[in-house]
Design a protein around this motif. Sequence first.
Motif, PDB file in Angstrom:
ATOM      1  N   PRO A   8      16.964 -69.258  95.035  1.00  0.00           N
ATOM      2  CA  PRO A   8      17.852 -69.703  95.121  1.00  0.00           C
ATOM      3  C   PRO A   8      17.816 -70.291  92.899  1.00  0.00           C
ATOM      4  CG  PRO A   8      16.146 -69.362  96.387  1.00  0.00           C
ATOM      5  CD  PRO A   8      16.281 -68.333  95.965  1.00  0.00           C
ATOM      6  N   HIS A   9      16.651 -69.447  92.161  1.00  0.00           N
ATOM      7  CA  HIS A   9      17.263 -69.946  91.120  1.00  0.00           C
ATOM      8  C   HIS A   9      18.437 -69.353  90.658  1.00  0.00           C
ATOM      9  CE1 HIS A   9      12.689 -71.047  90.835  1.00  0.00           C
ATOM     10  NE2 HIS A   9      12.218 -70.675  91.409  1.00  0.00           N
ATOM     11  N   VAL A  10      19.105 -68.532  91.297  1.00  0.00           N
ATOM     12  CA  VAL A  10      19.779 -67.602  90.834  1.00  0.00           C
ATOM     13  C   VAL A  10      21.490 -68.672  90.657  1.00  0.00           C
ATOM     14  CG1 VAL A  10      21.596 -65.922  91.032  1.00  0.00           C
ATOM     15  CG2 VAL A  10      19.176 -65.140  90.538  1.00  0.00           C
ATOM     16  N   GLU A  11      20.863 -68.621  92.102  1.00  0.00           N
ATOM     17  CA  GLU A  11      22.215 -69.618  93.196  1.00  0.00           C
ATOM     18  C   GLU A  11      22.586 -70.739  91.737  1.00  0.00           C
ATOM     19  OE1 GLU A  11      22.599 -68.177  97.504  1.00  0.00           O
ATOM     20  OE2 GLU A  11      21.461 -69.699  96.817  1.00  0.00           O
ATOM     21  N   GLN A  12      21.475 -71.868  91.562  1.00  0.00           N
ATOM     22  CA  GLN A  12      21.401 -72.821  90.759  1.00  0.00           C
ATOM     23  C   GLN A  12      22.015 -72.293  89.241  1.00  0.00           C
ATOM     24  OE1 GLN A  12      17.329 -74.479  90.114  1.00  0.00           O
ATOM     25  NE2 GLN A  12      17.974 -76.962  89.359  1.00  0.00           N
ATOM     26  N   LYS A  13      21.576 -71.573  88.696  1.00  0.00           N
ATOM     27  CA  LYS A  13      21.483 -70.924  87.374  1.00  0.00           C
ATOM     28  C   LYS A  13      23.160 -70.845  87.325  1.00  0.00           C
ATOM     29  CE  LYS A  13      19.800 -69.633  83.824  1.00  0.00           C
ATOM     30  NZ  LYS A  13      18.657 -69.094  82.708  1.00  0.00           N
ATOM     31  N   ALA A  14      23.698 -70.016  88.757  1.00  0.00           N
ATOM     32  CA  ALA A  14      25.211 -69.560  88.482  1.00  0.00           C
ATOM     33  C   ALA A  14      26.313 -70.490  89.079  1.00  0.00           C
ATOM     34  CB  ALA A  14      25.541 -68.236  89.361  1.00  0.00           C
ATOM     35  N   GLY A  15      25.614 -72.069  89.691  1.00  0.00           N
ATOM     36  CA  GLY A  15      26.107 -72.999  90.297  1.00  0.00           C
ATOM     37  C   GLY A  15      27.039 -73.041  91.111  1.00  0.00           C
TER      38      GLY A  15
ATOM     39  N   ASP B 114       4.500 -65.600  90.007  1.00  0.00           N
ATOM     40  CA  ASP B 114       4.441 -64.764  89.766  1.00  0.00           C
ATOM     41  C   ASP B 114       6.345 -63.942  88.662  1.00  0.00           C
ATOM     42  OD1 ASP B 114       5.149 -64.118  92.386  1.00  0.00           O
ATOM     43  OD2 ASP B 114       4.536 -62.479  92.579  1.00  0.00           O
ATOM     44  N   LEU B 115       6.412 -64.846  89.455  1.00  0.00           N
ATOM     45  CA  LEU B 115       8.058 -64.659  89.569  1.00  0.00           C
ATOM     46  C   LEU B 115       9.143 -64.942  88.469  1.00  0.00           C
ATOM     47  CD1 LEU B 115       9.029 -62.646  92.632  1.00  0.00           C
ATOM     48  CD2 LEU B 115       8.316 -61.236  90.186  1.00  0.00           C
ATOM     49  N   GLN B 116       9.788 -64.921  87.262  1.00  0.00           N
ATOM     50  CA  GLN B 116      10.546 -66.042  86.749  1.00  0.00           C
ATOM     51  C   GLN B 116      11.992 -65.576  86.376  1.00  0.00           C
ATOM     52  OE1 GLN B 116       8.651 -67.074  83.108  1.00  0.00           O
ATOM     53  NE2 GLN B 116      10.275 -68.254  82.110  1.00  0.00           N
ATOM     54  N   LEU B 117      12.718 -66.181  87.095  1.00  0.00           N
ATOM     55  CA  LEU B 117      14.473 -65.716  86.760  1.00  0.00           C
ATOM     56  C   LEU B 117      14.462 -65.685  85.578  1.00  0.00           C
ATOM     57  CD1 LEU B 117      16.784 -64.800  87.171  1.00  0.00           C
ATOM     58  CD2 LEU B 117      17.864 -67.343  87.514  1.00  0.00           C
ATOM     59  N   SER B 118      15.012 -64.290  84.202  1.00  0.00           N
ATOM     60  CA  SER B 118      15.083 -64.478  83.079  1.00  0.00           C
ATOM     61  C   SER B 118      16.637 -65.090  82.269  1.00  0.00           C
ATOM     62  CB  SER B 118      14.795 -63.958  82.141  1.00  0.00           C
ATOM     63  OG  SER B 118      13.034 -63.439  82.171  1.00  0.00           O
ATOM     64  N   GLY B 119      17.686 -64.176  83.340  1.00  0.00           N
ATOM     65  CA  GLY B 119      19.030 -64.795  82.362  1.00  0.00           C
ATOM     66  C   GLY B 119      20.141 -63.895  84.203  1.00  0.00           C
ATOM     67  N   ILE B 120      20.626 -64.067  84.450  1.00  0.00           N
ATOM     68  CA  ILE B 120      21.775 -63.299  85.260  1.00  0.00           C
ATOM     69  C   ILE B 120      23.117 -63.179  83.772  1.00  0.00           C
ATOM     70  CG2 ILE B 120      20.950 -64.825  87.130  1.00  0.00           C
ATOM     71  CD1 ILE B 120      23.795 -67.263  86.894  1.00  0.00           C
ATOM     72  N   GLN B 121      24.083 -62.255  84.669  1.00  0.00           N
ATOM     73  CA  GLN B 121      24.817 -61.765  84.064  1.00  0.00           C
ATOM     74  C   GLN B 121      25.935 -62.200  84.929  1.00  0.00           C
ATOM     75  OE1 GLN B 121      24.439 -58.018  82.357  1.00  0.00           O
ATOM     76  NE2 GLN B 121      24.419 -59.155  79.832  1.00  0.00           N
ATOM     77  N   GLU B 122      27.482 -62.758  85.292  1.00  0.00           N
ATOM     78  CA  GLU B 122      28.017 -62.733  86.464  1.00  0.00           C
ATOM     79  C   GLU B 122      28.942 -61.831  86.186  1.00  0.00           C
ATOM     80  OE1 GLU B 122      28.261 -66.643  88.228  1.00  0.00           O
ATOM     81  OE2 GLU B 122      27.592 -67.253  86.446  1.00  0.00           O
ATOM     82  N   SER B 123      30.162 -61.597  86.536  1.00  0.00           N
ATOM     83  CA  SER B 123      31.976 -61.224  86.950  1.00  0.00           C
ATOM     84  C   SER B 123      31.212 -59.308  86.456  1.00  0.00           C
ATOM     85  CB  SER B 123      32.376 -61.490  86.293  1.00  0.00           C
ATOM     86  OG  SER B 123      32.712 -62.697  86.291  1.00  0.00           O
ATOM     87  N   LYS B 124      29.860 -58.913  87.083  1.00  0.00           N
ATOM     88  CA  LYS B 124      30.192 -57.476  86.970  1.00  0.00           C
ATOM     89  C   LYS B 124      31.065 -56.888  88.279  1.00  0.00           C
ATOM     90  CE  LYS B 124      27.185 -57.718  83.595  1.00  0.00           C
ATOM     91  NZ  LYS B 124      28.293 -56.559  82.350  1.00  0.00           N
ATOM     92  N   SER B 125      30.831 -55.637  88.054  1.00  0.00           N
ATOM     93  CA  SER B 125      31.296 -54.658  89.206  1.00  0.00           C
ATOM     94  C   SER B 125      30.472 -53.679  89.208  1.00  0.00           C
ATOM     95  CB  SER B 125      32.556 -54.235  88.577  1.00  0.00           C
ATOM     96  OG  SER B 125      32.362 -52.347  87.886  1.00  0.00           O
TER      97      SER B 125
END
Length: 100
Positions: free
Chosen positions: A26-33, A81-92
Amino acid sequence: MMMCGGLNEPKAADPKIQAICEKVKPHVEQKAGKSFDVFTAKMYREQVVAGTNFFIKVHVGGEDHIHICVFKKLSCNPGEDLQLSGIQESKSHSDPIEYF
């Protein structure tokens, strides 16, 4: 053997890594929009710090992948105990997992 502070070699994702992905999705989806119908952990690397950073390659459908960084606190520290620190999109699938 992993060196403290360094990234270990890439490993195939296992059920433990998939469970981490499900918790932070859910945090990844929020950050990625956007929302992801597919969210399957493929590979990961670990970095031991004051806890553990997990750098995870996640398949999100079609040929698309993202890389996420999730910090897991030491069990002696209070709070989530878990925290999303970052995401990188458009990866293969073939993009290496690097520190970010």
